[in-house]
Design a protein around this motif. Structure first.
Motif, PDB file in Angstrom:
ATOM      1  N   MET A   1       4.353  -3.855   5.284  1.00  0.00           N
ATOM      2  CA  MET A   1       3.689  -2.535   5.548  1.00  0.00           C
ATOM      3  C   MET A   1       3.244  -2.014   4.401  1.00  0.00           C
ATOM      4  O   MET A   1       3.985  -1.875   3.183  1.00  0.00           O
ATOM      5  CB  MET A   1       4.648  -1.513   6.132  1.00  0.00           C
ATOM      6  N   GLU A   2       1.894  -1.852   3.911  1.00  0.00           N
ATOM      7  CA  GLU A   2       1.340  -1.070   2.645  1.00  0.00           C
ATOM      8  C   GLU A   2       1.854   0.418   2.772  1.00  0.00           C
ATOM      9  O   GLU A   2       1.492   1.236   3.690  1.00  0.00           O
ATOM     10  CB  GLU A   2      -0.107  -1.306   2.668  1.00  0.00           C
ATOM     11  N   MET A   3       2.502   0.680   1.597  1.00  0.00           N
ATOM     12  CA  MET A   3       2.997   2.032   1.471  1.00  0.00           C
ATOM     13  C   MET A   3       2.049   2.874   0.415  1.00  0.00           C
ATOM     14  O   MET A   3       2.667   4.010   0.186  1.00  0.00           O
ATOM     15  CB  MET A   3       4.344   2.038   1.022  1.00  0.00           C
ATOM     16  N   THR A   4       0.966   2.541   0.263  1.00  0.00           N
ATOM     17  CA  THR A   4       0.149   3.106  -0.559  1.00  0.00           C
ATOM     18  C   THR A   4      -1.110   3.678   0.030  1.00  0.00           C
ATOM     19  O   THR A   4      -1.871   2.599   0.734  1.00  0.00           O
ATOM     20  CB  THR A   4      -0.213   2.619  -1.959  1.00  0.00           C
ATOM     21  N   GLY A   5      -1.738   4.609   0.011  1.00  0.00           N
ATOM     22  CA  GLY A   5      -2.976   4.984   0.649  1.00  0.00           C
ATOM     23  C   GLY A   5      -4.226   4.591  -0.257  1.00  0.00           C
ATOM     24  O   GLY A   5      -3.824   3.920  -1.463  1.00  0.00           O
ATOM     25  N   SER A   6      -5.480   4.754   0.113  1.00  0.00           N
ATOM     26  CA  SER A   6      -6.637   4.207  -0.702  1.00  0.00           C
ATOM     27  C   SER A   6      -7.487   5.182  -1.095  1.00  0.00           C
ATOM     28  O   SER A   6      -8.788   4.716  -1.561  1.00  0.00           O
ATOM     29  CB  SER A   6      -7.311   3.114   0.011  1.00  0.00           C
ATOM     30  N   GLY A  38       1.371   5.221  -3.838  1.00  0.00           N
ATOM     31  CA  GLY A  38       2.332   6.062  -2.943  1.00  0.00           C
ATOM     32  C   GLY A  38       1.615   7.105  -2.034  1.00  0.00           C
ATOM     33  O   GLY A  38       0.653   7.660  -2.623  1.00  0.00           O
ATOM     34  N   GLY A  39       2.094   7.331  -0.945  1.00  0.00           N
ATOM     35  CA  GLY A  39       1.363   8.027  -0.195  1.00  0.00           C
ATOM     36  C   GLY A  39       0.121   7.978   0.357  1.00  0.00           C
ATOM     37  O   GLY A  39      -0.366   6.916   0.253  1.00  0.00           O
ATOM     38  N   PHE A  40      -0.407   8.822   1.196  1.00  0.00           N
ATOM     39  CA  PHE A  40      -1.579   8.158   2.154  1.00  0.00           C
ATOM     40  C   PHE A  40      -2.670   9.347   2.181  1.00  0.00           C
ATOM     41  O   PHE A  40      -3.600   9.178   2.696  1.00  0.00           O
ATOM     42  CB  PHE A  40      -1.130   7.945   3.586  1.00  0.00           C
ATOM     43  N   SER A  41      -2.280  10.453   1.758  1.00  0.00           N
ATOM     44  CA  SER A  41      -3.411  11.582   1.777  1.00  0.00           C
ATOM     45  C   SER A  41      -4.167  11.622   0.377  1.00  0.00           C
ATOM     46  O   SER A  41      -4.058  10.912  -0.291  1.00  0.00           O
ATOM     47  CB  SER A  41      -2.659  12.821   1.606  1.00  0.00           C
ATOM     48  N   GLU A  42      -5.385  12.364   0.646  1.00  0.00           N
ATOM     49  CA  GLU A  42      -6.415  12.406  -0.334  1.00  0.00           C
ATOM     50  C   GLU A  42      -6.069  13.145  -1.622  1.00  0.00           C
ATOM     51  O   GLU A  42      -5.012  13.817  -1.215  1.00  0.00           O
ATOM     52  CB  GLU A  42      -7.680  12.872   0.139  1.00  0.00           C
ATOM     53  N   GLY A  43      -6.706  13.246  -2.541  1.00  0.00           N
ATOM     54  CA  GLY A  43      -6.216  14.020  -3.719  1.00  0.00           C
ATOM     55  C   GLY A  43      -5.760  13.355  -4.867  1.00  0.00           C
ATOM     56  O   GLY A  43      -5.547  12.232  -4.925  1.00  0.00           O
ATOM     57  N   VAL A  44      -5.375  14.321  -5.786  1.00  0.00           N
ATOM     58  CA  VAL A  44      -4.507  13.812  -6.748  1.00  0.00           C
ATOM     59  C   VAL A  44      -3.212  13.515  -6.784  1.00  0.00           C
ATOM     60  O   VAL A  44      -2.504  14.334  -5.914  1.00  0.00           O
ATOM     61  CB  VAL A  44      -4.947  14.652  -8.133  1.00  0.00           C
ATOM     62  N   PRO A 114      11.442   2.194  -2.262  1.00  0.00           N
ATOM     63  CA  PRO A 114      12.027   1.103  -1.787  1.00  0.00           C
ATOM     64  C   PRO A 114      11.469  -0.168  -1.512  1.00  0.00           C
ATOM     65  O   PRO A 114      10.338  -0.081  -0.856  1.00  0.00           O
ATOM     66  CB  PRO A 114      12.865   1.847  -0.765  1.00  0.00           C
ATOM     67  N   ALA A 115      11.756  -1.329  -1.520  1.00  0.00           N
ATOM     68  CA  ALA A 115      11.218  -2.564  -1.245  1.00  0.00           C
ATOM     69  C   ALA A 115      11.267  -2.530   0.319  1.00  0.00           C
ATOM     70  O   ALA A 115      12.126  -2.081   1.022  1.00  0.00           O
ATOM     71  CB  ALA A 115      11.835  -3.940  -1.839  1.00  0.00           C
ATOM     72  N   TYR A 169      10.129   8.349   5.970  1.00  0.00           N
ATOM     73  CA  TYR A 169       9.893   7.023   5.913  1.00  0.00           C
ATOM     74  C   TYR A 169       9.893   6.541   4.536  1.00  0.00           C
ATOM     75  O   TYR A 169       9.958   7.198   3.571  1.00  0.00           O
ATOM     76  CB  TYR A 169       8.422   6.843   6.569  1.00  0.00           C
ATOM     77  N   PRO A 170      10.049   5.160   4.489  1.00  0.00           N
ATOM     78  CA  PRO A 170      10.185   4.545   3.050  1.00  0.00           C
ATOM     79  C   PRO A 170       9.135   5.076   2.125  1.00  0.00           C
ATOM     80  O   PRO A 170       9.408   5.197   0.839  1.00  0.00           O
ATOM     81  CB  PRO A 170       9.941   2.904   3.380  1.00  0.00           C
ATOM     82  N   PHE A 171       7.869   5.442   2.350  1.00  0.00           N
ATOM     83  CA  PHE A 171       6.945   5.718   1.468  1.00  0.00           C
ATOM     84  C   PHE A 171       7.185   7.217   0.945  1.00  0.00           C
ATOM     85  O   PHE A 171       6.387   7.705   0.016  1.00  0.00           O
ATOM     86  CB  PHE A 171       5.503   5.700   2.029  1.00  0.00           C
ATOM     87  N   ASN A 172       8.074   7.989   1.437  1.00  0.00           N
ATOM     88  CA  ASN A 172       8.569   9.355   0.861  1.00  0.00           C
ATOM     89  C   ASN A 172       9.794   9.412   0.280  1.00  0.00           C
ATOM     90  O   ASN A 172      10.562  10.530   0.417  1.00  0.00           O
ATOM     91  CB  ASN A 172       8.454  10.334   2.258  1.00  0.00           C
ATOM     92  N   VAL A 173      10.165   8.297  -0.154  1.00  0.00           N
ATOM     93  CA  VAL A 173      11.400   8.064  -0.899  1.00  0.00           C
ATOM     94  C   VAL A 173      11.366   7.190  -2.028  1.00  0.00           C
ATOM     95  O   VAL A 173      10.440   6.580  -2.332  1.00  0.00           O
ATOM     96  CB  VAL A 173      12.703   7.220  -0.051  1.00  0.00           C
ATOM     97  N   LEU A 174      12.104   7.774  -3.025  1.00  0.00           N
ATOM     98  CA  LEU A 174      11.887   7.050  -4.450  1.00  0.00           C
ATOM     99  C   LEU A 174      13.342   6.835  -4.895  1.00  0.00           C
ATOM    100  O   LEU A 174      14.237   7.682  -4.624  1.00  0.00           O
ATOM    101  CB  LEU A 174      11.326   8.047  -5.512  1.00  0.00           C
ATOM    102  N   LEU A 175      13.299   5.725  -5.497  1.00  0.00           N
ATOM    103  CA  LEU A 175      14.982   5.251  -6.107  1.00  0.00           C
ATOM    104  C   LEU A 175      15.056   5.201  -7.438  1.00  0.00           C
ATOM    105  O   LEU A 175      13.857   4.401  -7.932  1.00  0.00           O
ATOM    106  CB  LEU A 175      15.524   4.105  -5.132  1.00  0.00           C
ATOM    107  N   ASP A 176      15.837   5.496  -8.197  1.00  0.00           N
ATOM    108  CA  ASP A 176      16.197   5.105  -9.363  1.00  0.00           C
ATOM    109  C   ASP A 176      17.481   4.761  -9.541  1.00  0.00           C
ATOM    110  O   ASP A 176      18.197   4.499  -8.415  1.00  0.00           O
ATOM    111  CB  ASP A 176      15.964   6.429 -10.404  1.00  0.00           C
ATOM    112  N   ALA A 177      18.250   4.373 -10.772  1.00  0.00           N
ATOM    113  CA  ALA A 177      19.385   3.729 -10.687  1.00  0.00           C
ATOM    114  C   ALA A 177      20.616   4.569 -10.262  1.00  0.00           C
ATOM    115  O   ALA A 177      21.524   4.134  -9.422  1.00  0.00           O
ATOM    116  CB  ALA A 177      19.718   3.484 -11.989  1.00  0.00           C
ATOM    117  N   GLY A 178      20.307   6.084 -10.167  1.00  0.00           N
ATOM    118  CA  GLY A 178      21.462   6.754  -9.695  1.00  0.00           C
ATOM    119  C   GLY A 178      21.239   7.716  -8.564  1.00  0.00           C
ATOM    120  O   GLY A 178      22.319   8.324  -7.919  1.00  0.00           O
ATOM    121  N   ARG A 179      20.051   7.934  -8.301  1.00  0.00           N
ATOM    122  CA  ARG A 179      19.856   8.815  -7.177  1.00  0.00           C
ATOM    123  C   ARG A 179      18.513   8.466  -6.053  1.00  0.00           C
ATOM    124  O   ARG A 179      17.824   7.823  -6.292  1.00  0.00           O
ATOM    125  CB  ARG A 179      19.246  10.312  -7.846  1.00  0.00           C
TER     126      ARG A 179
END
Length: 270
Positions: A1-6, A38-44, A114-115, A169-179
């Protein structure tokens, strides 16, 4: 599943007057800008590096170009201002709205999506965070009348007083080493405490196992779970089926994949 819009646009496309006003709100000069995936909406969607080395995340859109997205940005700003500190979401620093351009400025999160398919350890981390988040948002800090309408449950009268992310959904989650960081809150709504975790479970390879173990779902009546999954899959598949020819094909593919996952889970429970 592609988690980045175009359909992202570059920060440089934003009018100079708006960029200058954003810099004023930040109290620093903007040294550089880098578009982010990341994300699917238009814009910056970009990382702004300020002249003191600080990084800030910006999302911005023209209401003329994409009025629906501008409405989402405005709603997200209203939600983000009132999220408790215990919620694992980036802090809203400032927002700008001149009636045409809308920009939201958040603390920058140096995390990654997340992968997919999920790594088991990543899913457990996110599910634990979602479970704790539900507790922090019960009762809702926002009146139900001020939140979004529940897109997937408009025809199903589930009750509850939890502020829900509504798009977990996974495309609205960011993971770093601690959080774990949950981003993009324009679809937040007030409803049953378990709704976000059920949504998240529908993306897992073995959702039934998590259903039986999670404290928010293990005691749910089976009919309530089944009704949620039916509404959830119906919402997503209808979104995909009714998308017009101008819709982002990656968004359509995403909705189709997630809707089918939820529907298959519902069918296995029959």
């Amino acid at each position: 599943m592609e988690m980045t819009g175009s359909r992202r646009i570059d920060w440089a496309v934003v009018p100079a007057a708006v960029r200058a006003r954003v810099a004023q709100l930040l109290g620093r000069e903007i040294a550089s800008a880098q578009s982010l995936p990341g994300g699917f909406s238009e814009g910056v969607a970009a990382r702004l590096r300020l002249d003191d080395g600080t990084d800030v995340f910006v999302k911005a859109i023209s209401a003329t170009t994409a009025p629906a997205v501008a409405g989402f940005h405005r709603r997200e700003a209203a939600v983000a201002r009132r999220l408790p500190a215990a919620v694992p979401a980036p802090r809203l620093i400032a927002d700008y709205d001149d009636g045409e351009w809308v920009a939201l400025l958040f603390e920058h999160v140096a995390g990654a999506l997340p992968a997919q398919p999920w790594r088991p350890e990543d899913f457990e981390r996110v599910l634990d965070a979602a479970t704790e988040m539900a507790a922090a948002l019960t009762p809702s800090p926002i009146p139900a009348a001020d939140a979004a309408r529940p897109r997937l449950l408009e025809t199903v009268p589930f009750a509850g007083d939890t502020l829900l992310h509504g798009d977990l959904y996974p495309f609205n989650v960011l993971l770093d080493a601690g959080r774990v960081h949950v981003v993009d809150w324009p679809h937040a709504w007030v409803g049953p405490v378990y709704a976000d975790v059920l949504t998240l479970m529908s993306t897992a390879p073995d959702p039934e196992r998590h259903l039986a173990r999670n404290p928010l779902t293990r005691d749910l009546p089976p009919r309530e779970v089944d009704a949620f999954l039916a509404a959830h899959s119906g919402f997503l598949l209808r979104l995909a089926a009714t998308a017009g020819p101008g819709a982002d094909p990656r968004l359509v593919d995403m909705a189709t994949t997630l809707g089918r996952n939820s529907l298959r889970w519902r069918q296995r429970r029959a």
